[in-house]
Design a protein around this motif. Structure first.
Motif, PDB file in Angstrom:
ATOM      1  N   TYR A 114       0.851  -1.189   0.000  1.00  0.00           N
ATOM      2  CA  TYR A 114       0.000   0.000   0.000  1.00  0.00           C
ATOM      3  C   TYR A 114       0.884   1.235   0.000  1.00  0.00           C
ATOM      4  CZ  TYR A 114      -3.107   3.646   1.958  1.00  0.00           C
ATOM      5  OH  TYR A 114      -3.799   4.804   2.201  1.00  0.00           O
ATOM      6  N   LEU A 115       0.585   2.156  -0.910  1.00  0.00           N
ATOM      7  CA  LEU A 115       1.275   3.436  -0.995  1.00  0.00           C
ATOM      8  C   LEU A 115       0.294   4.533  -0.620  1.00  0.00           C
ATOM      9  CD1 LEU A 115       3.541   5.418  -1.869  1.00  0.00           C
ATOM     10  CD2 LEU A 115       2.691   5.172  -4.227  1.00  0.00           C
ATOM     11  N   LYS A 116       0.480   5.126   0.543  1.00  0.00           N
ATOM     12  CA  LYS A 116      -0.320   6.277   0.963  1.00  0.00           C
ATOM     13  C   LYS A 116       0.462   7.550   0.684  1.00  0.00           C
ATOM     14  CE  LYS A 116      -0.671   9.534   4.366  1.00  0.00           C
ATOM     15  NZ  LYS A 116       0.094  10.067   5.527  1.00  0.00           N
ATOM     16  N   VAL A 117      -0.142   8.477  -0.036  1.00  0.00           N
ATOM     17  CA  VAL A 117       0.523   9.735  -0.382  1.00  0.00           C
ATOM     18  C   VAL A 117      -0.357  10.902   0.046  1.00  0.00           C
ATOM     19  CG1 VAL A 117       1.648  11.073  -2.185  1.00  0.00           C
ATOM     20  CG2 VAL A 117       1.479   8.580  -2.429  1.00  0.00           C
ATOM     21  N   ASP A 118       0.231  11.816   0.805  1.00  0.00           N
ATOM     22  CA  ASP A 118      -0.468  13.040   1.204  1.00  0.00           C
ATOM     23  C   ASP A 118       0.592  14.112   1.414  1.00  0.00           C
ATOM     24  OD1 ASP A 118      -1.967  15.079   2.221  1.00  0.00           O
ATOM     25  OD2 ASP A 118      -2.988  13.877   3.749  1.00  0.00           O
ATOM     26  N   PHE A 138      -2.533  -1.405  -3.545  1.00  0.00           N
ATOM     27  CA  PHE A 138      -3.415  -0.280  -3.235  1.00  0.00           C
ATOM     28  C   PHE A 138      -2.604   1.012  -3.189  1.00  0.00           C
ATOM     29  CE2 PHE A 138      -5.311  -3.956  -0.996  1.00  0.00           C
ATOM     30  CZ  PHE A 138      -6.545  -4.001  -1.629  1.00  0.00           C
ATOM     31  N   VAL A 139      -3.231   2.099  -3.630  1.00  0.00           N
ATOM     32  CA  VAL A 139      -2.635   3.432  -3.573  1.00  0.00           C
ATOM     33  C   VAL A 139      -3.720   4.408  -3.142  1.00  0.00           C
ATOM     34  CG1 VAL A 139      -1.559   5.314  -4.877  1.00  0.00           C
ATOM     35  CG2 VAL A 139      -0.973   2.936  -5.412  1.00  0.00           C
ATOM     36  N   SER A 140      -3.352   5.377  -2.324  1.00  0.00           N
ATOM     37  CA  SER A 140      -4.259   6.494  -2.070  1.00  0.00           C
ATOM     38  C   SER A 140      -3.477   7.795  -2.184  1.00  0.00           C
ATOM     39  CB  SER A 140      -4.912   6.393  -0.683  1.00  0.00           C
ATOM     40  OG  SER A 140      -3.982   6.634   0.349  1.00  0.00           O
ATOM     41  N   PHE A 141      -4.167   8.834  -2.659  1.00  0.00           N
ATOM     42  CA  PHE A 141      -3.553  10.149  -2.754  1.00  0.00           C
ATOM     43  C   PHE A 141      -4.623  11.201  -2.525  1.00  0.00           C
ATOM     44  CE2 PHE A 141      -4.757   8.817  -7.027  1.00  0.00           C
ATOM     45  CZ  PHE A 141      -5.401   9.923  -7.574  1.00  0.00           C
ATOM     46  N   GLU A 142      -4.187  12.393  -2.119  1.00  0.00           N
ATOM     47  CA  GLU A 142      -5.132  13.454  -1.821  1.00  0.00           C
ATOM     48  C   GLU A 142      -5.650  14.082  -3.102  1.00  0.00           C
ATOM     49  OE1 GLU A 142      -5.521  16.930   1.523  1.00  0.00           O
ATOM     50  OE2 GLU A 142      -3.588  16.679   0.553  1.00  0.00           O
ATOM     51  N   PHE A 160     -11.750   2.126  -7.930  1.00  0.00           N
ATOM     52  CA  PHE A 160     -11.487   3.409  -7.287  1.00  0.00           C
ATOM     53  C   PHE A 160     -12.576   3.754  -6.272  1.00  0.00           C
ATOM     54  CE2 PHE A 160      -9.699   3.372 -11.517  1.00  0.00           C
ATOM     55  CZ  PHE A 160      -8.411   3.854 -11.325  1.00  0.00           C
ATOM     56  N   LYS A 161     -12.209   4.612  -5.326  1.00  0.00           N
ATOM     57  CA  LYS A 161     -13.154   5.188  -4.379  1.00  0.00           C
ATOM     58  C   LYS A 161     -12.724   6.623  -4.072  1.00  0.00           C
ATOM     59  CE  LYS A 161     -13.936   0.842  -1.811  1.00  0.00           C
ATOM     60  NZ  LYS A 161     -14.012   0.220  -0.461  1.00  0.00           N
ATOM     61  N   PHE A 254     -10.754  15.120   0.361  1.00  0.00           N
ATOM     62  CA  PHE A 254     -10.989  13.695   0.233  1.00  0.00           C
ATOM     63  C   PHE A 254      -9.804  13.032  -0.440  1.00  0.00           C
ATOM     64  CE2 PHE A 254     -13.273  15.444  -3.523  1.00  0.00           C
ATOM     65  CZ  PHE A 254     -12.678  14.724  -4.547  1.00  0.00           C
ATOM     66  N   ASP A 255      -9.685  11.754  -0.197  1.00  0.00           N
ATOM     67  CA  ASP A 255      -8.619  10.951  -0.791  1.00  0.00           C
ATOM     68  C   ASP A 255      -9.182  10.083  -1.904  1.00  0.00           C
ATOM     69  OD1 ASP A 255      -6.691  11.959   0.860  1.00  0.00           O
ATOM     70  OD2 ASP A 255      -6.483  10.188   2.112  1.00  0.00           O
ATOM     71  N   VAL A 256      -8.350   9.835  -2.901  1.00  0.00           N
ATOM     72  CA  VAL A 256      -8.669   8.907  -3.969  1.00  0.00           C
ATOM     73  C   VAL A 256      -7.973   7.589  -3.640  1.00  0.00           C
ATOM     74  CG1 VAL A 256      -8.563   8.456  -6.431  1.00  0.00           C
ATOM     75  CG2 VAL A 256      -8.700  10.821  -5.599  1.00  0.00           C
ATOM     76  N   HIS A 257      -8.731   6.512  -3.550  1.00  0.00           N
ATOM     77  CA  HIS A 257      -8.169   5.181  -3.295  1.00  0.00           C
ATOM     78  C   HIS A 257      -8.234   4.366  -4.584  1.00  0.00           C
ATOM     79  CE1 HIS A 257      -7.651   5.054   1.169  1.00  0.00           C
ATOM     80  NE2 HIS A 257      -8.367   6.152   1.046  1.00  0.00           N
ATOM     81  N   CYS A 258      -7.150   3.689  -4.884  1.00  0.00           N
ATOM     82  CA  CYS A 258      -7.029   2.912  -6.130  1.00  0.00           C
ATOM     83  C   CYS A 258      -6.657   1.473  -5.790  1.00  0.00           C
ATOM     84  CB  CYS A 258      -5.934   3.485  -7.027  1.00  0.00           C
ATOM     85  SG  CYS A 258      -5.921   5.286  -7.197  1.00  0.00           S
TER      86      CYS A 258
END
Length: 260
Positions: A114-118, A138-142, A160-161, A254-258
């Motif tokens: 998982y790569l969380k980016v903010d 999984f990846v999420s970014f702002e 995506f979410k 909000f964050d975009v989750h992939c």
């Protein structure tokens, strides 16, 4: 890809890193602000000693070198972009930080599960370094640039979410919601929630995630996975004010989750 590895890009106060550690993951925590990086090293001293946490003090940028970085009076807004650091009437001061490209980090520590980016308007520097043949699950970014969503779809992500960071709930929108009743009822619901002294009904994610953190990730996020087109439509609907929602946080935070 290392299934027990998570990247926390934009460690901030370490709450996300602490959550990932509690779930049994090894964590590479990346933080540009020297003060927060030092606080992270102290907070996770035991985990660092065991090799479970590695704190990288650097800003993710396009190349190696030094760069101007703005430290905000609200540390959540620290950024390469002074305007971002001073939004909402905050003040900032400039420091010089060491920059490292994301592909350098990936080469050193490997591809995470998982790569969380903010990192406040610089998330794309992380996304653009990902290799199509070795992607995180999984990846999420702002939310910042809509083209980042398209980029992730073209890279190979198919699910995506959009997760509202105020409550860790998924945002969704369809043309049917644009009718008169939907526009009128949404503000009424918000006013009732405020009168009751809460923004919305509590959920598990909100109870167990610190305010300002990224919350759950992957399949633990709220709601069903959606196609890119549906998420893009929702993104634009909230950005353009077509939802009738009076609360600006729904538009901007909000964050975009992939997911692959």
């Amino acid at each position: 890809m290392d299934r027990d590895l998570v990247y926390d890009v934009g460690m901030h106060n370490g709450d996300d890193t602490a959550f990932y550690v509690s779930q049994g993951y090894r964590v590479v925590a990346i933080e540009a602000d020297p003060a927060q990086a030092e606080a992270g090293r102290k907070r996770f001293a035991a985990e660092i000693e065991k090799g479970q946490v590695h704190v990288v003090e650097a800003a993710i940028g396009p190349s190696h070198g030094q760069a101007s970085f703005w430290i905000s009076s609200n540390p959540e807004l620290n950024s390469f972009d002074r305007q971002n650091a001073e939004m909402c009437n905050n003040t900032s001061h400039e420091i010089q930080v060491t920059c490292r490209p994301m592909n350098d980090i990936l080469a050193e520590f490997g591809t995470p599960y998982y790569l969380k980016v903010d990192i406040e308007t610089a998330d794309h520097f992380c996304l653009e370094a990902l290799e199509p043949n070795d992607l995180p699950q999984f990846v999420s970014f702002e939310k910042s640039r809509l083209e980042d969503l398209f980029f992730m779809h073209n890279l190979g992500y198919s699910r995506f979410k959009l997760i509202a960071q105020e409550e860790f709930r998924q945002l969704s929108y369809s043309p049917d919601q644009a009718n008169k009743w939907s526009r009128n009822l949404r503000p009424l619901r918000s006013r009732v929630r405020r009168m009751l002294g809460r923004r919305a009904p509590e959920n598990v994610a909100k109870k167990h995630s610190a305010y300002g953190s990224s919350g759950p990730f992957g399949d633990e996020t709220d709601g069903p996975w959606r196609q890119m087109k549906e998420v893009a439509f929702t993104w634009l609907a909230f950005d353009l004010g077509h939802t009738g929602d009076p609360d600006p946080v729904w538009h901007d935070w909000f964050d975009v989750h992939c997911a692959r």
